[in-house]
Write an enzyme that holds these catalytic residues in place. Structure first.
Site, short mmCIF file in Angstrom:
data_model
loop_
_atom_site.label_atom_id
_atom_site.label_comp_id
_atom_site.label_asym_id
_atom_site.label_seq_id
_atom_site.Cartn_x
_atom_site.Cartn_y
_atom_site.Cartn_z
N CYS A 120 35.95 42.24 36.17
CA CYS A 120 36.99 42.27 37.21
C CYS A 120 38.20 41.44 36.80
O CYS A 120 38.78 40.70 37.61
CB CYS A 120 36.44 41.77 38.55
SG CYS A 120 35.11 42.79 39.20
N HIS A 161 40.60 36.72 38.49
CA HIS A 161 39.73 37.79 38.94
C HIS A 161 40.57 38.74 39.81
O HIS A 161 41.53 38.32 40.45
CB HIS A 161 38.59 37.18 39.77
CG HIS A 161 37.51 38.12 40.16
ND1 HIS A 161 37.64 39.03 41.19
CD2 HIS A 161 36.24 38.28 39.69
CE1 HIS A 161 36.52 39.70 41.32
NE2 HIS A 161 35.64 39.28 40.44
N LYS A 175 26.99 32.94 44.88
CA LYS A 175 27.11 32.35 43.55
C LYS A 175 26.60 30.91 43.51
O LYS A 175 26.61 30.28 42.45
CB LYS A 175 28.56 32.41 43.08
CG LYS A 175 29.10 33.82 42.89
CD LYS A 175 30.54 33.82 42.40
CE LYS A 175 31.15 35.21 42.41
NZ LYS A 175 30.56 36.10 41.39
#
Length: 407
Positions: A361, A121, A224
């Site tokens: 990303c 990422h 998350k």
């Protein structure tokens, strides 16, 4: 695991979107929040709202106890040795930037190497690019296999005496690859390098034991894993954190302030300048309680079953490309031939199905896959096989719609 009972604890999931019952398949971007987490944050603001570590009045004491109580929950959740090793941050990005801006710039110089992968990422790539530019160090990429995995053999060849830092995702947010962190950390330590783990996709979905992994730093985000947005964690081994300088300066992280010099508080507070994210930390603590009540292994087993079912069902769709290894975390990244993933996601949204579309990303990984973007369905403890069936039906409708458009 009773998925329907769990789903009822998430108020947002009990709604219709565009005339259809919502199927939320974007938990890798952010998970939904159970009522217990929402209520914990609400209760703080209703009953205990006050700053922490500052006042001796009752509200301040309650808030401090809750805030530090959440730190202990995090410590236990990842099996850290001490709460001194648990730093509250804004999220994974901030956590990794602390390591890059403090530890790396103090310990990396010309000729040194930082080993990363193309699956990272941007939050675990750009900070190391900046470190390399600032220090004269070099970035070295550990090769990926055709299925998006890495091998121990390649790690042994890539990590050398010049390596100072190895930075790697525990789980790829695009491929679902679960990396062998424990084995890679052992190789890094053989060369006196440190191991930095982006755990944004790891901590929510599997049991993380930082003592067993023997990683030096582990970063993850609350949002998350059923917690609030704006709260994250940096775990770091105590001896490393003690020798690092803070990167934010101001109130609450100081010990003594003189006219021309200051000293810092002990861990963990020297890295938590200013008023901390109190409600977020309390919400994260409630999220940890929620997840542990369900059980780590139950979550892992459920997601593995969903991922396997999704792969089987989605492979029946002609013209659908799926990326990543067979053994994966609970997500599937894919593209329909001749359909841009944004268009795929738009049609699915019209059916009440929420998926992610874009480069996630992870632009270097998109280039490695030879695509500009992909769509991604990611699963969590509140998803079911019926949700997967809805996804497959939606993809067939998408394919039919664009097939008619192009005829």
């Amino acid at each position: 695991m009773d998925v329907n009972a769990i789903k009822q604890q998430f108020p947002i999931l009990n709604q219709e979107v565009n005339g259809h019952p919502l199927v939320y398949l974007d938990s890798s971007a952010t998970s939904q929040k159970p009522l217990s987490v929402i209520e914990a944050v609400e209760a703080y603001y209703k009953e205990n709202n006050s700053n922490v570590h500052r006042g001796v009045h009752t509200l301040g004491t309650r808030a401090t106890d809750q805030y530090e109580g959440s730190r202990e929950k995090v410590r236990s959740f990842i099996n850290a040795d001490s709460t001194k090793e648990i730093i509250f941050t804004r999220g994974t990005t901030t956590s990794i930037n602390i390591v890059a801006s403090s530890y790396a710039r103090m310990n990396v110089g010309p000729g040194d190497e930082i080993v990363i992968t193309q699956m990272e990422h941007h939050s675990n790539l750009i900070p190391w690019q900046q470190v390399a530019k600032a220090t004269g160090a070099s970035l070295v990429y550990l090769p990926l296999q055709e299925d998006g995995t890495i091998t121990i053999e390649d790690a042994k060849k890539t990590i050398t005496g010049q390596t100072k830092i190895v930075a790697m995702a525990h789980v790829s947010n695009v491929l679902g690859t679960i990396n062998p962190i424990k084995e890679i950390a052992a190789i890094a330590h053989q060369h006196d390098a440190i191991m930095v783990v982006d755990g944004a996709q790891g901590a929510p979905h599997m049991k993380v034991d930082v003592e067993d992994l023997d990683c030096d730093f582990y970063a993850f985000s609350g949002h998350k894993m059923c917690g609030p947005t704006g709260i994250g964690v940096l775990y770091g081994k105590q001896h490393l954190l003690e020798n690092m300088e803070p990167i934010e300066f101001g109130g609450e992280m100081i010990d003594f302030v003189n006219l021309y010099d200051s000293t810092w508080k002990e861990l963990p507070w020297k890295f938590e300048g200013g008023t901390p994210i109190i409600a977020g930390a309390i919400g994260l603590g409630a999220a940890i309680d929620f997840l542990e009540d369900i059980g780590h292994q139950e979550i892992v087993d459920h997601e593995n079953e969903l991922a396997a079912y999704a792969l089987k069902q989605m492979r029946t769709i002609d013209g659908l490309s799926i990326y990543g290894p067979e053994q994966r975390a609970g997500l599937v990244t894919f593209n329909l031939d001749d359909v841009h993933p944004h268009d795929t996601a738009t049609v699915l949204d019209a059916e009440g199905i929420a998926v992610r579309a874009g480069h996630h990303c992870a632009q270097p990984l998109m280039k490695w896959l030879n695509v500009s973007a992909t769509a991604r369905a990611s699963f969590y403890l509140y998803n079911s096989k019926e949700d997967v069936d809805r996804l497959v039906e939606g993809l067939l409708k998408t394919k039919e719609y664009f097939g008619n458009v192009f005829e």
